[in-house]
Design a protein around this motif. Structure first.
Motif, PDB file in Angstrom:
ATOM      1  N   GLU A  48       0.829  -1.209   0.000  1.00 26.21           N
ATOM      2  CA  GLU A  48       0.000   0.000   0.000  1.00 26.21           C
ATOM      3  C   GLU A  48       0.866   1.262   0.000  1.00 26.21           C
ATOM      4  O   GLU A  48       0.553   2.253  -0.681  1.00 26.21           O
ATOM      5  N   ILE A  49       1.949   1.222   0.746  1.00 27.69           N
ATOM      6  CA  ILE A  49       2.860   2.376   0.766  1.00 27.69           C
ATOM      7  C   ILE A  49       3.458   2.600  -0.610  1.00 27.69           C
ATOM      8  O   ILE A  49       3.492   3.728  -1.126  1.00 27.69           O
ATOM      9  N   LEU A  50       3.907   1.524  -1.233  1.00 29.85           N
ATOM     10  CA  LEU A  50       4.534   1.637  -2.558  1.00 29.85           C
ATOM     11  C   LEU A  50       3.522   2.107  -3.603  1.00 29.85           C
ATOM     12  O   LEU A  50       3.876   2.877  -4.505  1.00 29.85           O
ATOM     13  N   ASP A  51       2.280   1.679  -3.497  1.00 27.85           N
ATOM     14  CA  ASP A  51       1.248   2.149  -4.425  1.00 27.85           C
ATOM     15  C   ASP A  51       1.060   3.661  -4.295  1.00 27.85           C
ATOM     16  O   ASP A  51       0.893   4.373  -5.301  1.00 27.85           O
ATOM     17  N   ALA A  52       1.073   4.152  -3.063  1.00 25.42           N
ATOM     18  CA  ALA A  52       0.927   5.591  -2.839  1.00 25.42           C
ATOM     19  C   ALA A  52       2.136   6.348  -3.382  1.00 25.42           C
ATOM     20  O   ALA A  52       1.993   7.422  -3.985  1.00 25.42           O
ATOM     21  N   VAL A  53       3.327   5.781  -3.194  1.00 23.22           N
ATOM     22  CA  VAL A  53       4.548   6.408  -3.725  1.00 23.22           C
ATOM     23  C   VAL A  53       4.497   6.434  -5.251  1.00 23.22           C
ATOM     24  O   VAL A  53       4.913   7.421  -5.881  1.00 23.22           O
ATOM     25  N   ASP A  54       3.984   5.366  -5.849  1.00 27.54           N
ATOM     26  CA  ASP A  54       3.829   5.334  -7.308  1.00 27.54           C
ATOM     27  C   ASP A  54       2.970   6.496  -7.789  1.00 27.54           C
ATOM     28  O   ASP A  54       3.237   7.093  -8.838  1.00 27.54           O
ATOM     29  N   GLU A  55       1.926   6.830  -7.018  1.00 25.27           N
ATOM     30  CA  GLU A  55       1.034   7.933  -7.394  1.00 25.27           C
ATOM     31  C   GLU A  55       1.775   9.262  -7.323  1.00 25.27           C
ATOM     32  O   GLU A  55       1.585  10.140  -8.166  1.00 25.27           O
ATOM     33  N   VAL A  56       2.630   9.421  -6.311  1.00 23.14           N
ATOM     34  CA  VAL A  56       3.456  10.626  -6.208  1.00 23.14           C
ATOM     35  C   VAL A  56       4.318  10.767  -7.457  1.00 23.14           C
ATOM     36  O   VAL A  56       4.368  11.831  -8.094  1.00 23.14           O
ATOM     37  N   ALA A  57       5.003   9.675  -7.826  1.00 23.16           N
ATOM     38  CA  ALA A  57       5.897   9.704  -8.990  1.00 23.16           C
ATOM     39  C   ALA A  57       5.128   9.930 -10.283  1.00 23.16           C
ATOM     40  O   ALA A  57       5.597  10.637 -11.185  1.00 23.16           O
ATOM     41  N   LEU A  58       3.926   9.342 -10.383  1.00 23.49           N
ATOM     42  CA  LEU A  58       3.119   9.466 -11.599  1.00 23.49           C
ATOM     43  C   LEU A  58       2.761  10.913 -11.888  1.00 23.49           C
ATOM     44  O   LEU A  58       2.670  11.326 -13.046  1.00 23.49           O
ATOM     45  N   LEU A  59       2.582  11.708 -10.828  1.00 21.97           N
ATOM     46  CA  LEU A  59       2.236  13.117 -10.998  1.00 21.97           C
ATOM     47  C   LEU A  59       3.473  14.004 -11.159  1.00 21.97           C
ATOM     48  O   LEU A  59       3.364  15.225 -11.180  1.00 21.97           O
ATOM     49  N   GLY A  60       4.635  13.375 -11.271  1.00 14.13           N
ATOM     50  CA  GLY A  60       5.857  14.127 -11.561  1.00 14.13           C
ATOM     51  C   GLY A  60       6.512  14.766 -10.353  1.00 14.13           C
ATOM     52  O   GLY A  60       7.444  15.570 -10.494  1.00 14.13           O
ATOM     53  N   ILE A  61       6.043  14.429  -9.160  1.00 13.64           N
ATOM     54  CA  ILE A  61       6.629  14.974  -7.936  1.00 13.64           C
ATOM     55  C   ILE A  61       7.856  14.132  -7.567  1.00 13.64           C
ATOM     56  O   ILE A  61       7.765  12.905  -7.484  1.00 13.64           O
ATOM     57  N   GLU A  62       8.983  14.784  -7.335  1.00 20.76           N
ATOM     58  CA  GLU A  62      10.254  14.065  -7.196  1.00 20.76           C
ATOM     59  C   GLU A  62      10.728  13.913  -5.758  1.00 20.76           C
ATOM     60  O   GLU A  62      11.853  13.467  -5.524  1.00 20.76           O
ATOM     61  N   THR A  63       9.898  14.276  -4.801  1.00 16.54           N
ATOM     62  CA  THR A  63      10.210  14.020  -3.393  1.00 16.54           C
ATOM     63  C   THR A  63       9.018  13.361  -2.736  1.00 16.54           C
ATOM     64  O   THR A  63       7.888  13.849  -2.846  1.00 16.54           O
ATOM     65  N   VAL A  64       9.263  12.261  -2.021  1.00 15.74           N
ATOM     66  CA  VAL A  64       8.225  11.636  -1.222  1.00 15.74           C
ATOM     67  C   VAL A  64       8.650  11.701   0.243  1.00 15.74           C
ATOM     68  O   VAL A  64       9.817  11.497   0.578  1.00 15.74           O
ATOM     69  N   VAL A  65       7.692  12.037   1.092  1.00 16.59           N
ATOM     70  CA  VAL A  65       7.918  12.074   2.533  1.00 16.59           C
ATOM     71  C   VAL A  65       7.174  10.888   3.145  1.00 16.59           C
ATOM     72  O   VAL A  65       5.951  10.778   3.014  1.00 16.59           O
ATOM     73  N   LEU A  66       7.905   9.988   3.780  1.00 16.70           N
ATOM     74  CA  LEU A  66       7.302   8.855   4.471  1.00 16.70           C
ATOM     75  C   LEU A  66       7.175   9.209   5.942  1.00 16.70           C
ATOM     76  O   LEU A  66       8.178   9.409   6.631  1.00 16.70           O
ATOM     77  N   GLN A  67       5.935   9.297   6.428  1.00 16.84           N
ATOM     78  CA  GLN A  67       5.700   9.774   7.785  1.00 16.84           C
ATOM     79  C   GLN A  67       4.812   8.807   8.548  1.00 16.84           C
ATOM     80  O   GLN A  67       3.920   8.174   7.987  1.00 16.84           O
ATOM     81  N   SER A  68       5.063   8.713   9.848  1.00 21.32           N
ATOM     82  CA  SER A  68       4.212   7.915  10.728  1.00 21.32           C
ATOM     83  C   SER A  68       4.340   8.459  12.134  1.00 21.32           C
ATOM     84  O   SER A  68       5.177   9.322  12.425  1.00 21.32           O
ATOM     85  N   GLY A  69       3.483   7.952  13.034  1.00 20.50           N
ATOM     86  CA  GLY A  69       3.742   8.163  14.445  1.00 20.50           C
ATOM     87  C   GLY A  69       4.986   7.374  14.822  1.00 20.50           C
ATOM     88  O   GLY A  69       5.591   6.692  13.988  1.00 20.50           O
TER      89      GLY A  69
END
Length: 346
Positions: free
Chosen positions: A83-104
């Motif tokens: 699920e995390i990787l699917d969300a990251v794929d969506e970030v990349a698909l929209l051309g955004i070149e930074t992903v922030v992985l956040q949690s508690g």
């Protein structure tokens, strides 16, 4: 990477001068100067980062946060690596070149699981990876840096020992501060930040927080107003001032011309449009959430967080439009730090 010929020396404010600015004595000058510095240092660009909030579980019990461990009303979730990787794929698909992985502060994710996640993202996409995973062990931080993580955000919320203890029971002030220095030593582009108008915070405390934050040579600086959450011990306190938060980001800009300063979503929770306004008052980063829809609203650190109802592409288009409205240019590229010695220079 964006390089520029513009160079600004940090302003040398005293504690007394900062307190005066926090009280609004020179708002027109302060905001005009912060806008000038931010726009010229970053060539009128606002950097877009995609954030994926993959767990709302937290071992800490902070008095200001809706995700605190003793809050039994939270509907907890943990995303799988798929699920995390699917969300990251969506970030990349929209051309955004930074992903922030956040949690508690969720230690159920083993260090090697996070490391493998980082490696997989790097294999799939040419993305910068920012981690915001809270207090983790030194060997874990080192492992993730070696796996390819580029940045780490660890907010102090305040550098005042007494107020820190009041807001974060059982958290260790000295250990967290030491951890920040260790993160820097590993070569991470490192960020920290404060919450303005925390219950018990005076202008003197906030001024010293600003000076301490600015003395650390950080790559990313965060500030946002306190937002009261009904399921916390601070429920009865008033929300922080948007205007004071804007003053803090402007002061931080003048003290740290090359640092990245995000316009936080907490601003809009208190006053719609305030996050947009922050972009002409010293801020230069916006971080829309790509957390999957089925858990999107559960990352409820404060009321109103992740409350948008439109589709992700519509959200991004609206953010771009608002940025452009002010004559600024949304930039989805990595936007690496201008301060970090480990980042290649032009």
């Amino acid at each position: 990477m964006i390089c520029t010929s513009h160079s600004f020396q940090p302003v040398d404010f005293s504690e007394k001068q900062i307190i005066e600015l926090l009280n609004g004595t020179q708002d027109p000058w302060l905001f005009d100067q912060a806008k000038l510095v931010s726009q010229q240092v970053f060539n009128n660009q606002v950097f877009i980062r995609g954030i994926v909030e993959f767990s709302n579980n937290c071992r800490h019990n902070c008095h200001y946060c809706g995700l605190r461990s003793s809050n039994r009303k939270v509907e907890r979730y943990r995303l799988s690596t798929t699920e995390i990787l699917d969300a990251v794929d969506e970030v990349a698909l929209l051309g955004i070149e930074t992903v922030v992985l956040q949690s508690g502060d969720d230690w159920q994710y083993r260090a090697e699981t996070i490391a493998e996640l980082i490696r997989t993202i790097k294999d799939r996409h040419n993305l910068a990876i920012t981690l915001s995973l809270g207090d983790r062990k030194h060997q874990e931080l080192k492992l993730w840096r070696e796996a390819g993580a580029d940045r780490y955000l660890l907010k102090m919320e305040t550098f005042n020992r007494r107020l820190f203890r009041q807001c974060r029971p059982n958290a260790n002030f000295d250990e967290r501060l030491t951890r920040l220095s260790y993160i820097q030593s590993l070569g991470y582009q490192t960020g920290s930040g404060v919450i303005t108008d925390l219950p018990g915070m005076s202008d003197e405390i906030l001024a010293n927080d600003i000076l301490k934050l600015s003395s650390m040579g950080l790559d990313m600086l965060a500030c946002g107003p306190f937002v009261a959450h009904s399921q916390t011990p601070f429920a009865q306190h008033s929300n922080g001032s948007v205007l004071k938060s804007h003053r803090v980001s402007a002061i931080l800009r003048l003290l740290n011309p090359g640092a990245h300063i995000p316009a936080t979503s907490s601003l809009d929770v208190i006053e719609p449009g305030a996050r947009e306004l922050a972009l002409i008052r010293g801020c230069n980063v916006v971080m829309p959430s790509f957390t999957p829809a089925h858990v999107y609203a559960r990352y409820n650190i404060y009321p109103g967080k992740n409350s948008a109802t439109c589709q992700m592409q519509q959200r991004i288009a609206l953010i771009f439009k608002k940025i452009q409205h002010h004559g600024l240019k949304p930039n989805p590229s990595r936007g690496d730090s201008k301060r970090n010695q480990y980042v290649p220079r032009c």
